[in-house]
Design a protein around this motif. Structure first.
Motif, short mmCIF file in Angstrom:
data_model
loop_
_atom_site.label_atom_id
_atom_site.label_comp_id
_atom_site.label_asym_id
_atom_site.label_seq_id
_atom_site.Cartn_x
_atom_site.Cartn_y
_atom_site.Cartn_z
N LEU A 56 0.82 -1.21 0.00
CA LEU A 56 0.00 0.00 0.00
C LEU A 56 0.85 1.26 0.00
N ASN A 57 0.34 2.29 -0.68
CA ASN A 57 1.02 3.58 -0.61
C ASN A 57 0.61 4.25 0.70
N PRO A 58 1.23 5.37 1.07
CA PRO A 58 0.94 6.00 2.36
C PRO A 58 -0.53 6.36 2.57
N VAL A 59 -1.20 6.83 1.54
CA VAL A 59 -2.62 7.18 1.67
C VAL A 59 -3.44 5.93 1.91
N GLU A 60 -3.17 4.87 1.15
CA GLU A 60 -3.89 3.61 1.32
C GLU A 60 -3.64 3.03 2.71
N GLN A 61 -2.42 3.19 3.22
CA GLN A 61 -2.12 2.68 4.57
C GLN A 61 -2.98 3.38 5.61
N LYS A 62 -3.18 4.69 5.45
CA LYS A 62 -4.01 5.43 6.41
C LYS A 62 -5.47 5.00 6.33
N LEU A 63 -5.89 4.59 5.15
CA LEU A 63 -7.29 4.21 4.94
C LEU A 63 -7.50 2.69 4.97
N ARG A 64 -6.49 1.97 5.38
CA ARG A 64 -6.52 0.51 5.31
C ARG A 64 -7.75 -0.11 5.98
N GLY A 65 -8.05 0.26 7.20
CA GLY A 65 -9.18 -0.33 7.91
C GLY A 65 -10.50 -0.12 7.19
N PRO A 66 -10.86 1.14 6.90
CA PRO A 66 -12.11 1.37 6.17
C PRO A 66 -12.13 0.73 4.79
N LEU A 67 -10.99 0.71 4.12
CA LEU A 67 -10.92 0.09 2.79
C LEU A 67 -11.14 -1.42 2.89
N GLU A 68 -10.52 -2.05 3.87
CA GLU A 68 -10.75 -3.49 4.08
C GLU A 68 -12.22 -3.76 4.38
N ASP A 69 -12.82 -2.90 5.19
CA ASP A 69 -14.24 -3.07 5.53
C ASP A 69 -15.12 -2.96 4.28
N GLN A 70 -14.83 -1.97 3.44
CA GLN A 70 -15.62 -1.77 2.23
C GLN A 70 -15.45 -2.94 1.26
N LEU A 71 -14.22 -3.38 1.06
CA LEU A 71 -13.96 -4.51 0.17
C LEU A 71 -14.61 -5.79 0.70
N SER A 72 -14.50 -6.01 2.00
CA SER A 72 -15.10 -7.20 2.61
C SER A 72 -16.61 -7.17 2.47
N SER A 73 -17.21 -6.02 2.71
CA SER A 73 -18.66 -5.88 2.59
C SER A 73 -19.11 -6.17 1.16
N ALA A 74 -18.39 -5.65 0.18
CA ALA A 74 -18.74 -5.89 -1.22
C ALA A 74 -18.63 -7.37 -1.56
N LEU A 75 -17.58 -8.03 -1.07
CA LEU A 75 -17.40 -9.45 -1.34
C LEU A 75 -18.47 -10.29 -0.63
N GLN A 76 -18.83 -9.91 0.58
CA GLN A 76 -19.87 -10.64 1.30
C GLN A 76 -21.22 -10.50 0.60
#
Length: 90
Positions: free
Chosen positions: A13-33
């Motif tokens: 991850l780039n620095p911005v993605e690292q800061k947003l990692r938790g919410p991004l993981e939540d969004q990706l997980s929700s979409a996959l679920q």
């Protein structure tokens, strides 16, 4: 089957993605679920490979286009989810 969950590798991850990692993981997980539930409900005898493609397409459809463009889950792990869907339907 436990609900699928996306975990991002912080080393990729780039620095911005690292800061947003938790919410991004939540969004990706929700979409996959949501995709998993939809594909499972509409399963009509497709092959594991077809279900894998359907899962990816459905998950990307549930994401913002910019996020969907960068969403490339591990194929083997996505295939495992597809295998569970196919096995449950038998």
């Amino acid at each position: 089957m436990a609900e699928p969950h996306i975990t991002l590798d912080p080393q990729t991850l780039n620095p911005v993605e690292q800061k947003l990692r938790g919410p991004l993981e939540d969004q990706l997980s929700s979409a996959l679920q949501a995709a998993t539930a939809k594909v499972e409900q509409h399963y009509a005898g497709e092959s594991v490979e077809q279900v894998t493609v359907m899962l990816l397409e459905q998950a990307k459809a549930g994401l913002h286009p910019d996020i969907a463009a960068g969403f490339n889950p591990d194929h083997e792990q996505l295939r495992h989810v597809a295998e569970v869907i196919v096995t449950r339907a038998r």
